[in-house]
Design a protein around this motif. Structure first.
Motif, PDB file in Angstrom:
ATOM      1  N   PHE A  69      40.151  67.633  84.534  1.00 39.97           N
ATOM      2  CA  PHE A  69      40.800  68.121  83.324  1.00 39.97           C
ATOM      3  C   PHE A  69      42.242  68.556  83.537  1.00 39.97           C
ATOM      4  O   PHE A  69      42.978  68.733  82.576  1.00 39.97           O
ATOM      5  CB  PHE A  69      39.975  69.256  82.702  1.00 39.97           C
ATOM      6  CG  PHE A  69      38.721  68.761  82.036  1.00 39.97           C
ATOM      7  CD1 PHE A  69      38.762  68.222  80.769  1.00 39.97           C
ATOM      8  CD2 PHE A  69      37.502  68.804  82.700  1.00 39.97           C
ATOM      9  CE1 PHE A  69      37.617  67.742  80.160  1.00 39.97           C
ATOM     10  CE2 PHE A  69      36.346  68.327  82.105  1.00 39.97           C
ATOM     11  CZ  PHE A  69      36.405  67.795  80.832  1.00 39.97           C
ATOM     12  N   ALA A 113      41.545  73.639  81.430  1.00 36.25           N
ATOM     13  CA  ALA A 113      42.604  72.881  80.763  1.00 36.25           C
ATOM     14  C   ALA A 113      43.513  73.807  79.968  1.00 36.25           C
ATOM     15  O   ALA A 113      44.748  73.696  80.025  1.00 36.25           O
ATOM     16  CB  ALA A 113      41.994  71.818  79.855  1.00 36.25           C
ATOM     17  N   ARG A 149      39.509  59.560  80.584  1.00 37.92           N
ATOM     18  CA  ARG A 149      38.156  60.119  80.554  1.00 37.92           C
ATOM     19  C   ARG A 149      37.197  59.224  79.768  1.00 37.92           C
ATOM     20  O   ARG A 149      36.016  59.109  80.130  1.00 37.92           O
ATOM     21  CB  ARG A 149      38.176  61.534  79.974  1.00 37.92           C
ATOM     22  CG  ARG A 149      38.850  62.554  80.886  1.00 37.92           C
ATOM     23  CD  ARG A 149      38.623  63.978  80.402  1.00 37.92           C
ATOM     24  NE  ARG A 149      39.209  64.215  79.084  1.00 37.92           N
ATOM     25  CZ  ARG A 149      40.485  64.526  78.871  1.00 37.92           C
ATOM     26  NH1 ARG A 149      41.315  64.633  79.912  1.00 37.92           N
ATOM     27  NH2 ARG A 149      40.933  64.743  77.657  1.00 37.92           N
ATOM     28  N   ASP A 159      37.384  65.836  73.189  1.00 35.18           N
ATOM     29  CA  ASP A 159      36.244  65.543  74.068  1.00 35.18           C
ATOM     30  C   ASP A 159      35.202  66.656  73.984  1.00 35.18           C
ATOM     31  O   ASP A 159      33.994  66.392  73.902  1.00 35.18           O
ATOM     32  CB  ASP A 159      36.696  65.386  75.506  1.00 35.18           C
ATOM     33  CG  ASP A 159      37.389  64.052  75.769  1.00 35.18           C
ATOM     34  OD1 ASP A 159      37.292  63.156  74.908  1.00 35.18           O
ATOM     35  OD2 ASP A 159      38.030  63.912  76.832  1.00 35.18           O
ATOM     36  N   GLN A 209      30.687  72.036  82.642  1.00 34.64           N
ATOM     37  CA  GLN A 209      31.573  71.296  81.758  1.00 34.64           C
ATOM     38  C   GLN A 209      32.467  72.233  80.925  1.00 34.64           C
ATOM     39  O   GLN A 209      33.660  71.962  80.763  1.00 34.64           O
ATOM     40  CB  GLN A 209      30.771  70.377  80.840  1.00 34.64           C
ATOM     41  CG  GLN A 209      30.517  69.002  81.437  1.00 34.64           C
ATOM     42  CD  GLN A 209      29.916  68.038  80.441  1.00 34.64           C
ATOM     43  OE1 GLN A 209      29.084  68.414  79.628  1.00 34.64           O
ATOM     44  NE2 GLN A 209      30.323  66.798  80.510  1.00 34.64           N
ATOM     45  N   TYR A 236      35.212  58.994  83.015  1.00 40.01           N
ATOM     46  CA  TYR A 236      34.693  60.353  83.233  1.00 40.01           C
ATOM     47  C   TYR A 236      33.350  60.338  83.956  1.00 40.01           C
ATOM     48  O   TYR A 236      33.192  60.934  85.023  1.00 40.01           O
ATOM     49  CB  TYR A 236      34.572  61.087  81.898  1.00 40.01           C
ATOM     50  CG  TYR A 236      34.004  62.482  82.009  1.00 40.01           C
ATOM     51  CD1 TYR A 236      34.727  63.509  82.624  1.00 40.01           C
ATOM     52  CD2 TYR A 236      32.745  62.792  81.493  1.00 40.01           C
ATOM     53  CE1 TYR A 236      34.212  64.788  82.724  1.00 40.01           C
ATOM     54  CE2 TYR A 236      32.225  64.069  81.583  1.00 40.01           C
ATOM     55  CZ  TYR A 236      32.953  65.068  82.201  1.00 40.01           C
ATOM     56  OH  TYR A 236      32.443  66.334  82.297  1.00 40.01           O
ATOM     57  N   VAL A 252      41.590  66.964  75.312  1.00 47.28           N
ATOM     58  CA  VAL A 252      40.513  67.763  75.914  1.00 47.28           C
ATOM     59  C   VAL A 252      39.630  68.366  74.832  1.00 47.28           C
ATOM     60  O   VAL A 252      38.395  68.330  74.918  1.00 47.28           O
ATOM     61  CB  VAL A 252      41.104  68.873  76.808  1.00 47.28           C
ATOM     62  CG1 VAL A 252      40.017  69.863  77.229  1.00 47.28           C
ATOM     63  CG2 VAL A 252      41.771  68.275  78.036  1.00 47.28           C
ATOM     64  N   GLY A 265      35.723  73.175  82.557  1.00 50.54           N
ATOM     65  CA  GLY A 265      36.811  72.212  82.494  1.00 50.54           C
ATOM     66  C   GLY A 265      37.692  72.444  81.285  1.00 50.54           C
ATOM     67  O   GLY A 265      38.917  72.297  81.356  1.00 50.54           O
ATOM     68  N   ILE A 266      37.082  72.830  80.179  1.00 53.11           N
ATOM     69  CA  ILE A 266      37.845  73.107  78.953  1.00 53.11           C
ATOM     70  C   ILE A 266      38.681  74.370  79.141  1.00 53.11           C
ATOM     71  O   ILE A 266      39.871  74.407  78.816  1.00 53.11           O
ATOM     72  CB  ILE A 266      36.905  73.269  77.743  1.00 53.11           C
ATOM     73  CG1 ILE A 266      35.851  72.146  77.705  1.00 53.11           C
ATOM     74  CG2 ILE A 266      37.711  73.333  76.457  1.00 53.11           C
ATOM     75  CD1 ILE A 266      36.430  70.751  77.714  1.00 53.11           C
TER      76      ILE A 266
END
Length: 390
Positions: free
Chosen positions: A280, A338, A288, A383, A331, A292, A380, A334-335
């Motif tokens: 990310f 970012a 991605r 996603d 997961q 990904y 991001v 990752g957000i």
């Protein structure tokens, strides 16, 4: 900068003598990272002497203020000293013993010396640029050849950590206990989180603002500690595994060599957190969409390969079930990462934060963003909505 350079010259004199340079000249040049580094002053060094091959070095000198040091989750400089003075030797010995082929080995930059005095911390390594290595352009998304090699190196780093833990459980547990991610609540941390949340909400698409705002309510010191903690398989992780902290070289056959650097953030954690952080921090939505899941599978395949070299069964020490569970759990990290890191990755050089004496952690918050930041962040968030994370 002048003080940092003076400290460096003393250490360089010692290194030159150790390397059998007697009547030598030293050329020291400061490096401007343009927003890619905030904890050290960087220099390239060339030591020359008639009838001898030039010695090309890379040096890092501590610049963090006392206030910033107190707000760091660990002693960055002591950690990197451990990485090059102990961990590198151990992992190289293990790779020799496992008879891992050269093209499958984790590679470190060669270490030449250091100064461990508090406030004067300095480390000197080989200058990888003299061998054709370079840092990835932080304004560009990486491609598959680069990403697959970088993730392969990450998996080897984590695989060796698991193997060492299996061979030396008591010593390894001591590492995990010592190198933990610890972060105390402070006004400056709260201000930093508020600033980066405001930046994100300012550029995110209107239809996603409500979702993101609710998600960012969870952004806190406690959540950062949670995302950086081990889950099912404790490992020693890199902690800041992004393209700015990797050196790469493209070969004539199209292959890529990657060497992880900036080992100041090694700590006990979950390997998947490094993987999510890499993805990310360096990819865009188009990458991605195509790679990904492939990159996640590639990581696990490579960590299994390293474990097999060590004579270990992946099913016994780090099963696919455990790995998939950690991916699902992390997961969301990752957000968060970012939101946290993209402002600094995409900031133009002239708008990059500059660390000064007396600054606290909130000083790292970027004041001015650009279209690239908006594009990458919205990718991001799109996603995250599609994956039902937010």
């Amino acid at each position: 900068m002048a003080v940092a350079e003076q400290r460096l010259l003393k250490l360089l004199d010692q290194i030159a003598k150790e390397q059998k340079y007697n009547d030598y000249n030293v050329d020291v040049k400061p490096i401007s990272t343009g927003g890619a580094n905030y904890t050290t002053a960087l220099f390239t060094v060339t030591i020359t002497e008639p009838d001898k091959e030039d010695l090309h070095l890379f040096a890092k000198v501590a610049i963090l203020s006392e206030g910033m040091r107190k707000e760091m989750p660990f002693d960055l400089y002591e950690v990197e000293y451990f990485a090059y003075n102990k961990l590198e030797k151990i992992y190289n010995e293990m790779q020799d013993r496992y008879k891992i082929p050269a093209n499958d080995r984790l590679v470190f930059a060669k270490y030449y010396g250091s100064n461990t005095n508090v406030t004067e911390e300095t480390i000197v390594l080989e200058d990888l640029t003299a061998k054709g290595y370079e840092c990835h352009d932080r304004f560009k998304c990486f491609d598959w050849p680069y990403a697959s090699k970088a993730v392969g190196m990450l998996a080897k780093f984590h695989g060796l950590s698991i193997a060492f833990g299996e061979e030396n459980p008591t010593e390894f547990q001591g590492w995990l206990n010592k190198y933990q991610f610890k972060l105390n609540e402070s006004d400056s941390h709260g201000m930093f989180f508020k600033k980066i949340a405001t930046l994100a909400l300012k550029v995110v698409k209107e239809e996603n603002k409500g979702r993101l705002a609710k998600f960012l309510e969870l952004l806190s010191v406690g959540k950062m500690v949670e995302f950086n903690a081990p889950i099912r398989r404790p490992m020693l992780v890199h902690g800041d595994y992004r393209p700015s902290n990797l050196m790469h070289r493209e070969n004539k056959d199209g292959s890529v060599d990657v060497i992880p650097v900036d080992l100041q953030t090694l700590r006990a954690g979950c390997g998947v957190s490094d993987l999510m952080y890499f993805i990310f921090s360096g990819s865009d939505a188009a990458f991605r969409a195509k790679y990904y899941r492939k990159l996640i599978d590639h990581y696990y395949e490579n960590i299994c390969e390293t474990l097999k070299y060590a004579g270990l069964s992946p099913d016994d020490v780090y099963s696919r079930e455990d790995f998939d569970y950690e991916v699902e759990k992390l997961q969301p990290s990752g957000i968060f990462m970012a939101v946290f890191i993209l402002p600094m990755i995409t900031v133009s050089s002239e708008n990059a934060p500059s660390m000064a004496e007396g600054d606290d952690i909130s000083s790292l918050a970027v004041e001015h963003t650009n279209d690239l930041y908006a594009e990458r962040l919205n990718g991001v968030i799109d996603d995250a909505v599609r994956w039902e994370i937010i």
